[in-house]
Scaffold this motif. Structure first.
Motif, PDB file in Angstrom:
ATOM      1  N   LYS A 131      29.594  54.523  40.834  1.00  0.00           N
ATOM      2  CA  LYS A 131      29.176  54.076  42.157  1.00  0.00           C
ATOM      3  C   LYS A 131      30.395  53.533  42.895  1.00  0.00           C
ATOM      4  CE  LYS A 131      26.421  50.518  44.499  1.00  0.00           C
ATOM      5  NZ  LYS A 131      25.571  49.317  44.282  1.00  0.00           N
ATOM      6  N   ILE A 132      30.597  53.966  44.134  1.00  0.00           N
ATOM      7  CA  ILE A 132      31.763  53.564  44.927  1.00  0.00           C
ATOM      8  C   ILE A 132      31.312  52.660  46.068  1.00  0.00           C
ATOM      9  CG2 ILE A 132      33.719  54.377  46.298  1.00  0.00           C
ATOM     10  CD1 ILE A 132      33.368  57.110  44.882  1.00  0.00           C
ATOM     11  N   SER A 133      32.000  51.530  46.229  1.00  0.00           N
ATOM     12  CA  SER A 133      31.732  50.613  47.343  1.00  0.00           C
ATOM     13  C   SER A 133      33.032  50.383  48.101  1.00  0.00           C
ATOM     14  CB  SER A 133      31.181  49.273  46.825  1.00  0.00           C
ATOM     15  OG  SER A 133      29.954  49.452  46.154  1.00  0.00           O
ATOM     16  N   LEU A 134      33.086  50.882  49.341  1.00  0.00           N
ATOM     17  CA  LEU A 134      34.276  50.734  50.167  1.00  0.00           C
ATOM     18  C   LEU A 134      34.133  49.527  51.096  1.00  0.00           C
ATOM     19  CD1 LEU A 134      34.867  54.497  51.064  1.00  0.00           C
ATOM     20  CD2 LEU A 134      35.947  53.153  49.239  1.00  0.00           C
ATOM     21  N   GLY A 135      35.265  49.056  51.602  1.00  0.00           N
ATOM     22  CA  GLY A 135      35.245  47.882  52.466  1.00  0.00           C
ATOM     23  C   GLY A 135      34.863  46.615  51.721  1.00  0.00           C
ATOM     24  N   TYR A 136      35.084  46.606  50.409  1.00  0.00           N
ATOM     25  CA  TYR A 136      34.721  45.468  49.568  1.00  0.00           C
ATOM     26  C   TYR A 136      35.990  44.739  49.152  1.00  0.00           C
ATOM     27  CZ  TYR A 136      32.583  42.768  45.768  1.00  0.00           C
ATOM     28  OH  TYR A 136      32.145  41.757  44.965  1.00  0.00           O
ATOM     29  N   ARG A 137      36.119  43.505  49.551  1.00  0.00           N
ATOM     30  CA  ARG A 137      37.306  42.722  49.192  1.00  0.00           C
ATOM     31  C   ARG A 137      37.046  41.930  47.918  1.00  0.00           C
ATOM     32  NH1 ARG A 137      40.581  38.191  52.823  1.00  0.00           N
ATOM     33  NH2 ARG A 137      42.358  38.002  51.392  1.00  0.00           N
ATOM     34  N   PHE A 138      37.729  42.299  46.869  1.00  0.00           N
ATOM     35  CA  PHE A 138      37.593  41.631  45.577  1.00  0.00           C
ATOM     36  C   PHE A 138      38.363  40.315  45.602  1.00  0.00           C
ATOM     37  CE2 PHE A 138      38.986  41.002  41.126  1.00  0.00           C
ATOM     38  CZ  PHE A 138      37.753  41.005  40.499  1.00  0.00           C
ATOM     39  N   LEU A 139      37.772  39.253  45.085  1.00  0.00           N
ATOM     40  CA  LEU A 139      38.328  37.907  45.199  1.00  0.00           C
ATOM     41  C   LEU A 139      39.145  37.480  43.986  1.00  0.00           C
ATOM     42  CD1 LEU A 139      35.235  36.117  46.793  1.00  0.00           C
ATOM     43  CD2 LEU A 139      37.246  37.087  47.951  1.00  0.00           C
ATOM     44  N   GLY A 140      39.458  38.390  43.113  1.00  0.00           N
ATOM     45  CA  GLY A 140      40.290  38.046  41.976  1.00  0.00           C
ATOM     46  C   GLY A 140      39.595  37.095  41.021  1.00  0.00           C
ATOM     47  N   GLU A 141      40.316  36.052  40.593  1.00  0.00           N
ATOM     48  CA  GLU A 141      39.762  35.112  39.620  1.00  0.00           C
ATOM     49  C   GLU A 141      38.559  34.346  40.160  1.00  0.00           C
ATOM     50  OE1 GLU A 141      42.711  32.216  38.606  1.00  0.00           O
ATOM     51  OE2 GLU A 141      43.143  31.700  40.695  1.00  0.00           O
ATOM     52  N   LYS A 142      38.386  34.351  41.482  1.00  0.00           N
ATOM     53  CA  LYS A 142      37.246  33.660  42.087  1.00  0.00           C
ATOM     54  C   LYS A 142      35.971  34.505  42.051  1.00  0.00           C
ATOM     55  CE  LYS A 142      40.205  31.071  45.296  1.00  0.00           C
ATOM     56  NZ  LYS A 142      40.542  30.827  46.723  1.00  0.00           N
ATOM     57  N   GLU A 143      36.113  35.774  41.732  1.00  0.00           N
ATOM     58  CA  GLU A 143      34.971  36.700  41.731  1.00  0.00           C
ATOM     59  C   GLU A 143      34.101  36.462  40.490  1.00  0.00           C
ATOM     60  OE1 GLU A 143      33.170  40.100  43.769  1.00  0.00           O
ATOM     61  OE2 GLU A 143      35.074  39.126  44.263  1.00  0.00           O
ATOM     62  N   ASP A 144      32.796  36.508  40.691  1.00  0.00           N
ATOM     63  CA  ASP A 144      31.861  36.411  39.571  1.00  0.00           C
ATOM     64  C   ASP A 144      31.693  37.796  38.953  1.00  0.00           C
ATOM     65  OD1 ASP A 144      29.882  35.945  37.748  1.00  0.00           O
ATOM     66  OD2 ASP A 144      28.332  35.406  39.212  1.00  0.00           O
ATOM     67  N   VAL A 145      32.272  37.997  37.771  1.00  0.00           N
ATOM     68  CA  VAL A 145      32.205  39.300  37.098  1.00  0.00           C
ATOM     69  C   VAL A 145      31.414  39.198  35.794  1.00  0.00           C
ATOM     70  CG1 VAL A 145      34.328  40.168  38.141  1.00  0.00           C
ATOM     71  CG2 VAL A 145      34.449  38.883  35.990  1.00  0.00           C
ATOM     72  N   GLY A 146      30.537  38.216  35.726  1.00  0.00           N
ATOM     73  CA  GLY A 146      29.784  37.963  34.503  1.00  0.00           C
ATOM     74  C   GLY A 146      28.941  39.131  34.032  1.00  0.00           C
ATOM     75  N   GLU A 147      28.470  39.963  34.976  1.00  0.00           N
ATOM     76  CA  GLU A 147      27.608  41.080  34.586  1.00  0.00           C
ATOM     77  C   GLU A 147      28.390  42.241  33.966  1.00  0.00           C
ATOM     78  OE1 GLU A 147      26.028  43.636  37.785  1.00  0.00           O
ATOM     79  OE2 GLU A 147      27.151  42.371  39.183  1.00  0.00           O
ATOM     80  N   SER A 154      45.245  34.155  43.512  1.00  0.00           N
ATOM     81  CA  SER A 154      45.247  33.410  44.780  1.00  0.00           C
ATOM     82  C   SER A 154      46.633  32.892  45.146  1.00  0.00           C
ATOM     83  CB  SER A 154      44.249  32.244  44.713  1.00  0.00           C
ATOM     84  OG  SER A 154      42.958  32.703  44.374  1.00  0.00           O
ATOM     85  N   PHE A 155      47.671  33.613  44.731  1.00  0.00           N
ATOM     86  CA  PHE A 155      49.062  33.296  45.091  1.00  0.00           C
ATOM     87  C   PHE A 155      49.479  31.892  44.656  1.00  0.00           C
ATOM     88  CE2 PHE A 155      47.218  36.154  48.336  1.00  0.00           C
ATOM     89  CZ  PHE A 155      47.997  37.288  48.118  1.00  0.00           C
ATOM     90  N   ARG A 156      48.948  31.416  43.543  1.00  0.00           N
ATOM     91  CA  ARG A 156      49.208  30.021  43.156  1.00  0.00           C
ATOM     92  C   ARG A 156      50.672  29.745  42.833  1.00  0.00           C
ATOM     93  NH1 ARG A 156      46.056  30.907  38.074  1.00  0.00           N
ATOM     94  NH2 ARG A 156      44.355  29.932  39.199  1.00  0.00           N
ATOM     95  N   TYR A 157      51.405  30.761  42.448  1.00  0.00           N
ATOM     96  CA  TYR A 157      52.834  30.570  42.176  1.00  0.00           C
ATOM     97  C   TYR A 157      53.706  31.146  43.298  1.00  0.00           C
ATOM     98  CZ  TYR A 157      51.041  29.630  37.494  1.00  0.00           C
ATOM     99  OH  TYR A 157      50.344  29.109  36.426  1.00  0.00           O
TER     100      TYR A 157
END
Length: 374
Positions: free
Chosen positions: A211-227, A242-245
């Motif tokens: 399944k492809i979802s375009l226009g979706y901005r992934f939030l990196g470590e902030k994203e809930d990927v539990g599923e 999040s550019f912490r360094y």
């Protein structure tokens, strides 16, 4: 079935998605923040000229890896294409990479191969034993005059700094030939897909388990990927955290678009080596598909600049400060147990398409092997 998330619909993501989907054991979500698949390899028809345009700059597929070549040809027809780059310096057109024709034309000579090799060796700076910078590398192997003509201005425009500030490794991949071979690449297999790169990637992703979802901005470590059972991430490594360094340094490019009747420059790519000309090269896209006929043409001037937060990163600078920052992000990656970083942005390396495909195939095979034992 196990759910897998793939961030990025370029070649890295598409190869992973295709390989995992074909096992029948995974449901795969592919997300991309752009409104199209293909990443920087995206191609599309220009609506006015019908020319197939490489939207983010020229891409010629080349490899000597038979496994990669056979794999990519499963998804489309590749037409033979030899990239014959020209360079304009002080009003003269030269052949690139530097070859016997370039040398003879530039110096007004008619050398044979052995004579040209001795001549170039005599021009090189023998006092430089271990080149540390781009400038030292060029002067040692081709001498001051050829360096100033074909590398100094072009490199300064492309990287936005004096070549003496750049590492020698940037130049080591540029060959000098003592014959009349003007093929830009040395690889066994070279070509361009008949229907463009996006059609290739679309076929890779064309699977009922994808399944492809375009226009979706992934939030990196902030994203809930539990599923998800696993995540394959192909975006910028610094953005994931999040550019912490701090931000890693990139150069980016942008293009000015023009159209004309007939043929504008007679070649796919022409470099402009003079420093005072602001663009680095001009690419005319009808010449990437010589099997097609077009009465009109579309061409682009390419400019280089520093990458800002809203720009698409192209070329990792990999200066000392960048490599120190990268180590900090890589140490964070080792703490993640269900995320794989792969591709140019996620590993902060300049990779050609064939390298990306090879590494994605290897990554998918290793993942499947490990996952089969869980």
């Amino acid at each position: 079935m196990k759910k897998v998330l793939i961030v990025g619909a370029g070649f890295s993501g598409a190869v992973i998605a295709n390989t995992l989907a074909n096992t029948g054991n995974y449901l795969i979500d592919v997300v991309d923040e752009r409104n199209h698949i293909g990443g920087n390899c995206h191609t599309e028809r220009d609506p006015l000229t019908n020319v197939m345009v490489h939207k983010y700059g020229p891409h010629i597929f080349h490899t000597s890896n038979e496994k990669v070549w056979k794999y990519i040809n499963l998804f489309g027809v590749f037409k033979p294409f030899i990239n014959r780059v020209k360079s304009i310096y002080k009003g003269q057109v030269y052949s690139m990479p530097i070859n016997l024709h370039t040398i003879n034309q530039f110096y007004g000579k008619s050398f044979g191969p052995s004579e040209a090799k001795r001549w170039i060796e005599s021009q090189g700076d023998s006092t430089i034993n271990d080149p540390k910078t781009f400038e030292e590398q060029a002067k040692k192997f081709v001498g001051e005059k050829l360096y100033k003509a074909f590398f100094y201005g072009y490199t300064k425009k492309q990287w936005g700094t004096e070549p003496q500030n750049l590492p020698a490794s940037i130049l080591k991949r540029l060959p000098v030939r003592f014959n009349y071979d003007d093929n830009y690449y040395n690889d066994t297999y070279q070509g361009i897909p008949k229907d463009g790169y996006t059609a290739i990637i679309q076929k890779m992703l064309d699977h009922p388990n994808v399944k492809i979802s375009l226009g979706y901005r992934f939030l990196g470590e902030k994203e809930d990927v539990g599923e998800y059972h696993h995540v394959f991430y192909t975006g910028p490594i610094d953005a994931y955290f999040s550019f912490r360094y701090g931000r890693l340094g990139y150069r980016t490019v942008y293009f000015k678009e023009y159209r004309a009747d007939g043929d504008y420059q007679g070649n796919a790519v022409i470099n402009f080596a003079d420093e005072e000309i602001p663009y680095t090269r001009v690419h005319e896209h009808k010449h990437f598909t010589p099997w097609e006929n077009h009465s009109e043409t579309i061409y682009f001037e390419e400019y280089s600049k520093e990458t800002e937060s809203s720009d698409i990163p192209y070329y990792p600078k990999r200066l000392e400060i960048d490599m120190n920052i990268l180590k900090l992000y890589e140490s964070e990656v080792t703490n993640l147990n269900k995320v794989t970083f792969l591709g140019r942005l996620a590993t902060y390396r300049y990779l050609d398409m064939h390298h990306i495909i090879e590494e994605a195939l290897d990554s998918a095979e290793k993942f499947l092997e490990l996952d089969s034992h869980k």
